[in-house]
Enzyme design. Structure first.
Site, PDB file in Angstrom:
ATOM      1  N   CYS A  39      65.637  41.085  60.555  1.00 20.22           N
ATOM      2  CA  CYS A  39      65.147  41.534  59.248  1.00 20.22           C
ATOM      3  C   CYS A  39      64.146  42.668  59.444  1.00 20.22           C
ATOM      4  CB  CYS A  39      64.476  40.364  58.528  1.00 20.22           C
ATOM      5  SG  CYS A  39      63.946  40.759  56.834  1.00 20.22           S
ATOM      6  N   ASP A  41      61.460  42.857  58.048  1.00 23.20           N
ATOM      7  CA  ASP A  41      60.139  42.238  57.893  1.00 23.20           C
ATOM      8  C   ASP A  41      59.210  42.624  59.051  1.00 23.20           C
ATOM      9  OD1 ASP A  41      58.040  40.123  58.069  1.00 23.20           O
ATOM     10  OD2 ASP A  41      59.130  39.308  56.353  1.00 23.20           O
ATOM     11  N   ARG A  43      56.778  41.255  60.280  1.00 18.74           N
ATOM     12  CA  ARG A  43      56.249  40.167  61.120  1.00 18.74           C
ATOM     13  C   ARG A  43      57.241  39.688  62.177  1.00 18.74           C
ATOM     14  NH1 ARG A  43      55.292  36.525  55.934  1.00 18.74           N
ATOM     15  NH2 ARG A  43      57.396  37.397  55.641  1.00 18.74           N
ATOM     16  N   CYS A 101      61.341  34.658  54.450  1.00 20.70           N
ATOM     17  CA  CYS A 101      62.010  35.951  54.276  1.00 20.70           C
ATOM     18  C   CYS A 101      61.964  36.356  52.791  1.00 20.70           C
ATOM     19  CB  CYS A 101      63.457  35.859  54.758  1.00 20.70           C
ATOM     20  SG  CYS A 101      64.358  37.426  54.638  1.00 20.70           S
TER      21      CYS A 101
HETATM   22 ZN   LIG Z   1      63.246  38.853  55.998  1.00 21.74          ZN
END
Ligand SMILES: [Zn+2]
Length: 204
Positions: A39, A41, A43, A101
């Site tokens: 992802c 993302d 993090r 997510c």
């Molecule tokens: Zn995600």
């Protein structure tokens, strides 16, 4: 932004010289062993959580670690998959979902995405993921998100197999697909056990 530029200067001045031999080799060779699809993302940092060096992972990061199926037209994700598998010859592909997510939370909670048309369109690549979760046990809140994260990894692995380069390499037994789910809060991960179809603690 200044912090990011200063970080680069520290890398160039302090870090690069300590791995000069590696970077010299990488200047002329590109031989990653695995394709990691994670992802976007911030993090979930593939090289950090797998403790891999530069040059080891070929990485695709998309919102929700979604993999459009083959045949969608010009598509950067498809091109990167094809290049990693057919040209670079990676032996493994990891599709990695993660806890909390944002994309999966939006889908699980039925968020209104009318103001985000690009996001809404992209998330259709997770329609099968949501259908899997809706067909399962009735869950709500974080449990529903956690189930969707796992169902989404399964659905994206299925999408991955529609790409001709992947299908061919699988038949030739040159490629193994893996499904992972990373937990941000604990630093632990689960992997898909192919025999049981369940996610179990990640082992090497
Ligand atoms: Zn995600």
């Amino acid at each position: 932004m200044n912090e990011i530029a200063a970080g680069f200067q520290r890398f160039s001045r302090d870090v690069f010289p300590t791995q000069a031999a590696l970077f010299k080799k990488l200047a002329t060779t590109h031989q990653p062993t695995a394709l990691f699809i994670g992802c976007s993302d911030a993090r979930v940092v593939p090289e950090l959580i797998t403790q891999t060096d530069p040059g080891e992972l070929f990485v695709i990061r998309t919102a929700g670690n979604l993999v459009p199926p083959h045949g969608q037209g010009a598509d950067g994700v498809a091109a990167s998959i094809e290049y990693a598998v057919s040209v670079l010859g990676v032996a493994d592909v990891i599709v990695c979902g993660h806890s909390a997510c944002g994309a999966m939370t939006a889908l699980a909670s039925g968020s209104d995405l009318t103001g985000l048309p690009a996001v809404a369109g992209w998330l259709h690549h997770a329609d099968a993921s949501k259908a899997r979760t809706d067909a399962g046990e009735h869950l709500a809140g974080p449990d529903r998100v956690a189930a969707l994260v796992r169902d989404n990894v399964l659905a994206q692995l299925a999408n991955l197999k529609t790409h001709p380069s992947v299908a061919k390499a699988l038949v030739q037994q040159k490629l193994t697909l893996h499904g992972w789910v990373y937990d941000i809060g604990t630093g632990s991960a689960e992997m898909l056990d192919v025999d049981s179809g369940r996610f179990v603690a990640l082992t090497s």
